[in-house]
Design a protein around this motif. Sequence first.
Motif, short mmCIF file in Angstrom:
data_model
loop_
_atom_site.label_atom_id
_atom_site.label_comp_id
_atom_site.label_asym_id
_atom_site.label_seq_id
_atom_site.Cartn_x
_atom_site.Cartn_y
_atom_site.Cartn_z
N VAL A 111 0.84 -1.21 0.00
CA VAL A 111 0.00 0.00 0.00
C VAL A 111 0.87 1.25 0.00
N GLY A 160 -6.83 2.55 -6.38
CA GLY A 160 -7.93 1.62 -6.12
C GLY A 160 -7.40 0.28 -5.63
N TYR A 171 -6.33 0.54 -2.03
CA TYR A 171 -7.44 0.50 -1.07
C TYR A 171 -7.78 -0.94 -0.68
N SER A 179 -7.29 -3.04 2.92
CA SER A 179 -8.38 -3.79 3.56
C SER A 179 -7.95 -5.23 3.85
#
Length: 210
Positions: free
Chosen positions: A92, A184, A187, A191
């Motif tokens: 990330v 995207g 993200y 998660s």
Amino acid sequence: MENQEKLYQTAFALAMFTIIYNIAEGLISTYLGFEDESLALFGFGTDSFIEVISGLGIAHMILRIQKNPDSNRDNFERTALRITGVAFYLLVAGLVVSSVYNIWTGHKPLTTFWGVIISAISILIMWILVWWKRKVGRQLNSAPILADANCTLVCVYMSIILLVSSGVYEIFKIPYIDSIGTLGLAYFAFSEGKECFEKARTNKHCGCTE
């Protein structure tokens, strides 16, 4: 009992196929992403390598519940989850920093053609895996296997993001769309990383929804 053993063998085979597929997808995607200067495709490939670590934990889990369906997550699985979680968080950070840098400098990929092809193939294969894992999980009445099937949907979502961003750029050449697609992916990677640490601390199954 014999049918149950065959179902567990099928579940294990699906887990091993997922591992092998992710290795191949990771190698191809990172290579082509680097060559085509497509950050989204490169990030997608890196995510595939992380999924391999997660897949090893899943394969181990299947062998565990085959011996004792009521057993809890063991140290091997918890360690695999923590390693996977750290890897996702590192991914990330790398994707966000690289995306911001590319937007700042106005960098564009040479082409996103292979992103379209790879993501389309991935969507097809992952949907088949989701369907098959759910079928086996229902027949075994196994919450862990059903949870793994639902979590495989995340790979489908990430493939869709890659398909859309790559397709839009390839057709319209819209600036920064590759970097937006990468955000995207970041993200969903965040998660997944968060969920890995939650599962490592408890015995709950994947929180992904159907």
